[in-house]
Design an enzyme around this catalytic site. Sequence first.
Site, PDB file in Angstrom:
ATOM      1  N   ASP A  11      39.477  60.976  54.942  1.00 31.56           N
ATOM      2  CA  ASP A  11      39.949  58.908  55.047  1.00 31.56           C
ATOM      3  C   ASP A  11      41.467  60.213  54.525  1.00 31.56           C
ATOM      4  OD1 ASP A  11      40.145  56.435  54.578  1.00 31.56           O
ATOM      5  OD2 ASP A  11      40.727  57.182  52.862  1.00 31.56           O
ATOM      6  N   ARG A  12      42.318  58.702  55.490  1.00 35.21           N
ATOM      7  CA  ARG A  12      43.646  58.595  54.958  1.00 35.21           C
ATOM      8  C   ARG A  12      44.531  58.357  53.508  1.00 35.21           C
ATOM      9  NH1 ARG A  12      47.826  55.263  58.234  1.00 35.21           N
ATOM     10  NH2 ARG A  12      48.639  53.979  56.386  1.00 35.21           N
ATOM     11  N   ASP A  13      44.005  57.432  53.849  1.00 33.01           N
ATOM     12  CA  ASP A  13      44.960  56.389  52.142  1.00 33.01           C
ATOM     13  C   ASP A  13      43.813  56.507  50.820  1.00 33.01           C
ATOM     14  OD1 ASP A  13      46.950  54.646  53.732  1.00 33.01           O
ATOM     15  OD2 ASP A  13      45.853  53.354  54.177  1.00 33.01           O
ATOM     16  N   TYR A  22      47.789  48.768  51.762  1.00 32.98           N
ATOM     17  CA  TYR A  22      48.479  48.343  53.383  1.00 32.98           C
ATOM     18  C   TYR A  22      49.245  49.837  53.080  1.00 32.98           C
ATOM     19  CZ  TYR A  22      45.330  44.621  52.439  1.00 32.98           C
ATOM     20  OH  TYR A  22      44.456  44.294  52.159  1.00 32.98           O
ATOM     21  N   ASN A  54      40.066  53.183  58.560  1.00 31.97           N
ATOM     22  CA  ASN A  54      40.295  51.739  57.957  1.00 31.97           C
ATOM     23  C   ASN A  54      41.542  51.391  57.779  1.00 31.97           C
ATOM     24  OD1 ASN A  54      37.304  51.466  58.520  1.00 31.97           O
ATOM     25  ND2 ASN A  54      37.310  51.031  56.200  1.00 31.97           N
ATOM     26  N   GLN A  55      42.099  50.551  58.905  1.00 30.76           N
ATOM     27  CA  GLN A  55      43.083  50.011  58.966  1.00 30.76           C
ATOM     28  C   GLN A  55      43.260  47.991  59.150  1.00 30.76           C
ATOM     29  OE1 GLN A  55      46.119  51.889  58.336  1.00 30.76           O
ATOM     30  NE2 GLN A  55      44.673  52.894  57.389  1.00 30.76           N
ATOM     31  N   SER A  56      42.403  47.462  57.871  1.00 26.88           N
ATOM     32  CA  SER A  56      42.308  46.002  57.891  1.00 26.88           C
ATOM     33  C   SER A  56      43.451  45.300  58.045  1.00 26.88           C
ATOM     34  CB  SER A  56      41.289  46.334  56.758  1.00 26.88           C
ATOM     35  OG  SER A  56      42.542  45.757  55.817  1.00 26.88           O
ATOM     36  N   CYS A  92      40.574  52.232  62.737  1.00 28.04           N
ATOM     37  CA  CYS A  92      40.032  51.015  62.963  1.00 28.04           C
ATOM     38  C   CYS A  92      40.969  50.053  62.496  1.00 28.04           C
ATOM     39  CB  CYS A  92      38.900  51.457  62.840  1.00 28.04           C
ATOM     40  SG  CYS A  92      37.320  49.496  62.425  1.00 28.04           S
ATOM     41  N   HIS A 108      31.655  46.172  62.768  1.00 30.06           N
ATOM     42  CA  HIS A 108      32.696  46.861  64.316  1.00 30.06           C
ATOM     43  C   HIS A 108      32.336  48.185  63.670  1.00 30.06           C
ATOM     44  CE1 HIS A 108      34.816  49.456  66.933  1.00 30.06           C
ATOM     45  NE2 HIS A 108      35.062  48.078  67.513  1.00 30.06           N
ATOM     46  N   ASP A 137      37.515  58.967  49.412  1.00 30.94           N
ATOM     47  CA  ASP A 137      37.327  58.513  47.565  1.00 30.94           C
ATOM     48  C   ASP A 137      36.351  57.433  47.591  1.00 30.94           C
ATOM     49  OD1 ASP A 137      39.460  56.392  49.810  1.00 30.94           O
ATOM     50  OD2 ASP A 137      40.980  56.333  47.965  1.00 30.94           O
TER      51      ASP A 137
END
Length: 169
Positions: A11-13, A22, A54-56, A92, A108, A137
Amino acid sequence: MKSKLKAVLFDRDGVLNLDEGYTHKPEDLVWTPGARAAIRRLNEAGLKVVVVTNQSGVARGLYDLAAVDLFHDEMRRQLAKDGARIDAFYACPYHKDAQVDAWRHDDHPDRKPNPGMLLAALRDFGLKPDEAIMIGDRGSDMEAARRAGMPGHLYEGGDLDAFVARVTA
């Protein structure tokens, strides 16, 4: 390193970089402690390093996919200084509460906890689920790993390099 292991999906963030909510501007990239060393360690061991994020914020209209790409380019640039690399990024932008119609989707298949991005990475690199692990995380990261058939490891802060060394030993 585990003998069957061929890839680590991150995962990134909150795992590779600090999550300030964000996070998307290249100038706001702050690596978590040990993240760059962990990536280099995996590269040197011959493992693929993949980001599934995930990039909401895209769906919410806070930034666009081009901004996500610029952030990832900055990650690549900084890692290159260390002789390290991320082999692929999967992002995403979909979310059920999207403000941008194009990104609205109730569930999705790529949005974690669904395993779509993880399965795409396995397919793209010709890997079986038991040849990869997921490091994230959140519970949604662990659920995505479970649904993809791979082990998930919950990172709760601290030195990411030490954590990676422990879970890949």
